[in-house]
Design a protein around this motif. Structure first.
Motif, short mmCIF file in Angstrom:
data_model
loop_
_atom_site.label_atom_id
_atom_site.label_comp_id
_atom_site.label_asym_id
_atom_site.label_seq_id
_atom_site.Cartn_x
_atom_site.Cartn_y
_atom_site.Cartn_z
N UNK A 97 -61.09 -12.40 7.47
CA UNK A 97 -60.94 -13.21 8.68
C UNK A 97 -59.93 -12.55 9.61
N UNK A 98 -60.33 -12.32 10.86
CA UNK A 98 -59.46 -11.63 11.83
C UNK A 98 -58.59 -12.64 12.56
N UNK A 99 -57.29 -12.30 12.66
CA UNK A 99 -56.32 -13.13 13.37
C UNK A 99 -55.65 -12.29 14.46
N UNK A 100 -55.49 -12.85 15.64
CA UNK A 100 -54.75 -12.18 16.70
C UNK A 100 -53.25 -12.47 16.56
N UNK A 101 -52.91 -13.65 16.08
CA UNK A 101 -51.52 -14.06 15.90
C UNK A 101 -51.41 -14.67 14.51
N UNK A 102 -51.08 -13.86 13.54
CA UNK A 102 -51.15 -14.28 12.14
C UNK A 102 -49.80 -14.44 11.47
N UNK A 103 -48.71 -14.47 12.24
CA UNK A 103 -47.37 -14.43 11.65
C UNK A 103 -47.15 -15.40 10.50
N UNK A 104 -47.63 -16.62 10.63
CA UNK A 104 -47.32 -17.63 9.62
C UNK A 104 -48.46 -17.85 8.64
N UNK A 105 -49.51 -17.05 8.74
CA UNK A 105 -50.62 -17.20 7.80
C UNK A 105 -50.13 -16.84 6.40
N UNK A 106 -50.34 -17.75 5.43
CA UNK A 106 -49.88 -17.45 4.07
C UNK A 106 -50.72 -16.36 3.42
N UNK A 107 -50.08 -15.57 2.59
CA UNK A 107 -50.76 -14.52 1.84
C UNK A 107 -50.70 -14.85 0.36
N UNK A 108 -51.74 -14.49 -0.35
CA UNK A 108 -51.77 -14.63 -1.81
C UNK A 108 -51.54 -13.24 -2.40
N UNK A 109 -51.11 -13.17 -3.64
CA UNK A 109 -50.90 -11.86 -4.26
C UNK A 109 -52.14 -10.97 -4.22
N UNK A 110 -53.32 -11.56 -4.26
CA UNK A 110 -54.55 -10.76 -4.25
C UNK A 110 -55.16 -10.59 -2.85
N UNK A 111 -54.46 -11.06 -1.81
CA UNK A 111 -55.00 -10.93 -0.44
C UNK A 111 -55.20 -9.47 -0.08
N UNK A 112 -56.29 -9.22 0.63
CA UNK A 112 -56.58 -7.90 1.15
C UNK A 112 -56.41 -7.96 2.67
N UNK A 113 -55.54 -7.12 3.19
CA UNK A 113 -55.19 -7.16 4.61
C UNK A 113 -55.55 -5.83 5.25
N UNK A 114 -56.18 -5.92 6.42
CA UNK A 114 -56.49 -4.73 7.22
C UNK A 114 -55.80 -4.89 8.57
N UNK A 115 -55.22 -3.80 9.05
CA UNK A 115 -54.63 -3.77 10.39
C UNK A 115 -55.66 -3.11 11.30
N UNK A 116 -56.01 -3.81 12.38
CA UNK A 116 -57.08 -3.36 13.26
C UNK A 116 -56.52 -3.18 14.67
N UNK A 117 -56.72 -2.00 15.27
CA UNK A 117 -56.26 -1.82 16.65
C UNK A 117 -56.90 -2.86 17.57
N UNK A 118 -56.08 -3.49 18.41
CA UNK A 118 -56.60 -4.45 19.38
C UNK A 118 -57.42 -3.71 20.42
N UNK A 119 -58.46 -4.36 20.87
CA UNK A 119 -59.34 -3.78 21.89
C UNK A 119 -58.99 -4.42 23.22
N UNK A 120 -58.65 -3.60 24.19
CA UNK A 120 -58.34 -4.11 25.51
C UNK A 120 -59.61 -4.49 26.25
N UNK A 121 -59.48 -5.40 27.14
CA UNK A 121 -60.65 -5.81 27.92
C UNK A 121 -60.21 -6.59 29.14
#
Length: 74
Positions: free
Chosen positions: A49-73
């Motif tokens: 699930x992609x988040x633009x503002x994810x600061x407070x999103x909880x993570x689990x030990x098994x969470x898989x996180x990807x950092x994706x460059x923002x696309x300007x428009x």
């Protein structure tokens, strides 16, 4: 990935964090400057699930996180 310049080309990491904010802080501690790069130019995908503002999103030990460059428009 624009962030590779901070990590010496490394693309996968394991960090201990229970929120995205803490994950970014830990990555910045390990790779100074990376936190700002993430804050300014990246979205975060957590378990598919992609988040633009994810600061407070909880993570689990098994969470898989990807950092994706923002696309300007307009």
């Amino acid at each position: 990935m624009a962030a590779r310049r901070f990590t010496g080309g490394q693309t996968e990491f394991e960090v201990e964090a229970n929120t995205v904010r803490r994950m970014i802080a830990e990555l910045d501690r390990q790779f100074p400057g990376l936190g700002q790069q993430i804050d300014e130019g990246m979205a975060v995908a957590i378990d598919g699930e992609i988040f633009q503002d994810a600061y407070l999103v909880p993570l689990r030990p098994e969470s898989e996180i990807y950092l994706i460059p923002k696309i300007g428009g307009g």
